[in-house]
Write an enzyme that holds these catalytic residues in place. Structure first.
Site, PDB file in Angstrom:
ATOM      1  N   HIS A 221     -31.149   4.047 -33.621  1.00 54.24           N
ATOM      2  CA  HIS A 221     -32.267   4.985 -33.644  1.00 54.24           C
ATOM      3  C   HIS A 221     -32.410   5.673 -35.006  1.00 54.24           C
ATOM      4  O   HIS A 221     -33.223   6.576 -35.175  1.00 54.24           O
ATOM      5  CB  HIS A 221     -32.058   6.029 -32.540  1.00 54.24           C
ATOM      6  CG  HIS A 221     -33.288   6.772 -32.149  1.00 54.24           C
ATOM      7  ND1 HIS A 221     -33.388   8.141 -32.204  1.00 54.24           N
ATOM      8  CD2 HIS A 221     -34.493   6.332 -31.681  1.00 54.24           C
ATOM      9  CE1 HIS A 221     -34.577   8.516 -31.785  1.00 54.24           C
ATOM     10  NE2 HIS A 221     -35.273   7.458 -31.469  1.00 54.24           N
ATOM     11  N   LYS A 223     -33.175   6.407 -39.049  1.00 58.44           N
ATOM     12  CA  LYS A 223     -34.261   6.173 -40.009  1.00 58.44           C
ATOM     13  C   LYS A 223     -33.743   6.612 -41.381  1.00 58.44           C
ATOM     14  O   LYS A 223     -33.673   7.818 -41.668  1.00 58.44           O
ATOM     15  CB  LYS A 223     -35.520   6.974 -39.666  1.00 58.44           C
ATOM     16  CG  LYS A 223     -36.199   6.569 -38.345  1.00 58.44           C
ATOM     17  CD  LYS A 223     -35.753   7.409 -37.197  1.00 58.44           C
ATOM     18  CE  LYS A 223     -36.507   7.038 -35.918  1.00 58.44           C
ATOM     19  NZ  LYS A 223     -35.912   7.674 -34.726  1.00 58.44           N
ATOM     20  N   ASP A 228     -32.133   2.769 -55.126  1.00 55.87           N
ATOM     21  CA  ASP A 228     -31.320   2.783 -56.347  1.00 55.87           C
ATOM     22  C   ASP A 228     -30.087   3.667 -56.225  1.00 55.87           C
ATOM     23  O   ASP A 228     -29.513   4.079 -57.242  1.00 55.87           O
ATOM     24  CB  ASP A 228     -32.149   3.234 -57.553  1.00 55.87           C
ATOM     25  CG  ASP A 228     -33.186   2.195 -57.974  1.00 55.87           C
ATOM     26  OD1 ASP A 228     -33.040   1.020 -57.563  1.00 55.87           O
ATOM     27  OD2 ASP A 228     -34.129   2.556 -58.680  1.00 55.87           O
ATOM     28  N   HIS A 401     -42.958  14.559 -32.583  1.00 54.58           N
ATOM     29  CA  HIS A 401     -41.780  13.692 -32.617  1.00 54.58           C
ATOM     30  C   HIS A 401     -40.670  14.235 -33.514  1.00 54.58           C
ATOM     31  O   HIS A 401     -39.587  13.666 -33.585  1.00 54.58           O
ATOM     32  CB  HIS A 401     -42.212  12.300 -33.087  1.00 54.58           C
ATOM     33  CG  HIS A 401     -41.239  11.214 -32.806  1.00 54.58           C
ATOM     34  ND1 HIS A 401     -40.647  10.454 -33.800  1.00 54.58           N
ATOM     35  CD2 HIS A 401     -40.736  10.746 -31.640  1.00 54.58           C
ATOM     36  CE1 HIS A 401     -39.846   9.565 -33.262  1.00 54.58           C
ATOM     37  NE2 HIS A 401     -39.871   9.721 -31.955  1.00 54.58           N
ATOM     38  N   LYS A 403     -37.557  16.198 -34.753  1.00 58.07           N
ATOM     39  CA  LYS A 403     -36.337  16.656 -34.070  1.00 58.07           C
ATOM     40  C   LYS A 403     -35.656  17.678 -34.977  1.00 58.07           C
ATOM     41  O   LYS A 403     -35.165  17.336 -36.067  1.00 58.07           O
ATOM     42  CB  LYS A 403     -35.378  15.484 -33.812  1.00 58.07           C
ATOM     43  CG  LYS A 403     -35.993  14.318 -33.018  1.00 58.07           C
ATOM     44  CD  LYS A 403     -36.444  13.224 -33.930  1.00 58.07           C
ATOM     45  CE  LYS A 403     -36.752  11.887 -33.286  1.00 58.07           C
ATOM     46  NZ  LYS A 403     -37.251  11.782 -31.996  1.00 58.07           N
ATOM     47  N   ASP A 408     -31.729  31.312 -37.060  1.00 62.96           N
ATOM     48  CA  ASP A 408     -31.846  32.515 -37.892  1.00 62.96           C
ATOM     49  C   ASP A 408     -32.398  32.241 -39.285  1.00 62.96           C
ATOM     50  O   ASP A 408     -32.145  33.015 -40.225  1.00 62.96           O
ATOM     51  CB  ASP A 408     -30.484  33.210 -38.018  1.00 62.96           C
ATOM     52  CG  ASP A 408     -29.934  33.679 -36.678  1.00 62.96           C
ATOM     53  OD1 ASP A 408     -30.756  33.948 -35.775  1.00 62.96           O
ATOM     54  OD2 ASP A 408     -28.704  33.761 -36.534  1.00 62.96           O
TER      55      ASP A 408
END
Length: 483
Positions: A221, A223, A228, A401, A403, A408
């Site tokens: 899952h 990403k 470089d 979508h 997350k 604080d």
């Protein structure tokens, strides 16, 4: 004995046998009861499903390779510590930040690194355009891994940039989940990339044999993009253009955020992606490190970040423990965004407890999601949260979508993990824990825009929903540990 009697007898033998196995595996009580109920009420089918996906089984070879990679990670951080790259001025942070760093180091083997620079991006078109531009400028390597890749729109500009980069001799590796991107794998884009010299591999492919040696629903899952060895990206966005992705799902466009980073944090993110590539290809780690340009990068900014990889074989509950610690660290405000809200018992209690001790807790979820079952399961938790004083906001301008958790406006969690049991226990995720008021304040401002585009869920209105809705939600909750 007639056939029906024999079938019933075999069924109950399966129920007893699997029940004993579940008890001996010691999963969470809710998970155990859900599986035992499924096996009991769905003759044969429930037992088959349990044997396929009921345990966190992984291929023994993969498990050995993960353990070896964890040793590599620890050596990387030992070297970084010797060179002072992981030095963080913990006196400038709250004691809770140092405790989170220690927790991640002990449970996952990953410590915070100081001196990174960040750019938080919430415009998908800008993200895709910048990715394509930076790949166009790549000199040595491009390393990418995504859960979903979907053709169409601006996503295709990234594909063309990869093809051009490979054509001029840049080492390009692309790892995409076999199930999450199944439609893409059936199209012609993977073949185009390979023909251009891009190395493309499916992550965690499924098959009949693989189902016997490990679970087939464990998914990559993550990403991550590394260019470089100097620039890295991570966040919630898949390699898709939301104008074209799941346009007929009835949930609107997907709304995501990504962070572009430079400096020491690039090394840990690259190490995660390189490790995933090695697990699928068995290429020597030294060759991968060299071709990807993985190194210990000097400081580029002032932000302290900790990359936490999670997934079966990598950590038992490291990500969950980090989430719980961050929630417990909040003193005044805690703001959470997640597309899928299916917390386990400990997370639910932590959120309720934070509200109970006077923390202003807000959770922002999409009004509509792409899974009916998950939608009802998520809603089953609303009453528990509202009763404790948690504010719930239903985002109405698409499928939110992103997350994230901000405590604080001083510490934050940002990455690929949802507040659900699949992300915590089954998916391979990458999450940044960021100890920096500047990042946290900027992320909090982004969350504020989500709240502005949301409708507050009022306890009185929620209590008035139909009994049939309540029943459906609670029924979905019974199997939420299996989602």
């Amino acid at each position: 004995m007639d056939f029906i009697s024999l079938s019933v007898s075999v069924h109950w033998l399966l129920v007893i046998g699997i029940g004993i196995r579940v008890i001996m595996k010691r999963p969470e009580a809710g998970v155990a009861l859900a599986w035992m109920l499924l096996v009991a009420v769905v003759p044969y089918g429930g037992a088959l499903v349990y044997l396929l996906i009921g345990e966190r089984r992984i291929d023994p070879r993969r498990e050995r390779e993960i353990k070896a990679l964890q040793q590599d990670y620890r050596r990387l951080f030992d070297t970084a510590r010797e060179q002072g790259i992981t030095d963080v001025d913990w006196l400038s942070h709250s004691p809770a930040a140092k405790q989170l760093d220690t927790l991640g180091g002990n449970l996952v083997g990953s410590h915070a690194v100081g001196g990174s620079a960040f750019q938080l991006k919430s415009d998908t078109a800008e993200v895709l355009a910048t990715l394509a531009s930076e790949i166009d400028a790549a000199k040595t390597s491009v390393l990418m891994e995504f859960y979903i890749w979907a053709e169409g729109g601006a996503a295709d500009t990234v594909l063309e940039a990869l093809i051009m980069a490979a054509g001029r001799g840049v080492s390009c590796r692309v790892l995409v989940d076999a199930i999450g991107a199944r439609p893409w794998w059936k199209g012609d884009q993977p073949a185009r990339l390979r023909a251009a010299g891009v190395e493309v591999r499916p992550a965690l492919p499924v098959g009949l044999f693989r189902s016997f040696v490990g679970r087939t629903d464990l998914r990559l899952h993550r990403k991550i993009v590394v260019i470089d060895g100097e620039i890295a990206w991570t966040g919630s966005m898949n390699l898709v253009d939301p104008r074209f992705f799941k346009a007929d799902a009835g949930v609107g466009e997907w709304v995501d955020a990504m962070v572009r980073v430079e400096g020491p944090i690039v090394g840990p993110l690259a190490a995660i992606a390189i490790g995933d590539w090695r697990l699928e290809t068995n290429e020597p780690i030294a060759d991968l490190v060299k071709s990807a340009g993985l190194r210990l990068n000097p400081a580029r900014g002032t932000t302290d970040m900790q990359a936490i990889p999670s997934g079966p074989g990598q950590s038992v509950d490291g990500l969950l423990q980090m989430m719980l610690a961050l929630i417990a660290a909040a003193r005044e405000e805690l703001v959470v965004t997640t597309p899928y809200l299916v917390p386990d018992a400990s997370l639910l209690r932590a959120l309720r407890g934070a509200a109970g001790r006077g923390v202003a807790v807000s959770i922002i979820v999409p009004e509509r999601v792409d899974s009916i079952l998950t939608r009802y399961a998520s809603r089953s938790y609303f009453e528990d949260l509202l009763d404790a004083g948690v504010a719930i906001h239903l985002y109405r301008d698409g499928l939110l979508h992103t997350k994230s958790i901000v405590a604080d406006s001083k510490m934050a969690m940002f990455g690929t993990a949802n507040i659900d049991m699949r992300s915590i226990w089954l998916n391979y995720e990458d999450v940044l824990f960021v100890y920096d008021p500047a990042f946290s304040t900027e992320l909090r401002a982004l969350q504020a825009t989500y709240i502005e585009a949301s409708d507050p869920l009022l306890p009185g209105d929620w209590a008035d929903r139909a009994t049939t809705e309540r029943f459906t939600e609670n029924a979905a909750r019974l199997i939420s540990p299996l989602l």
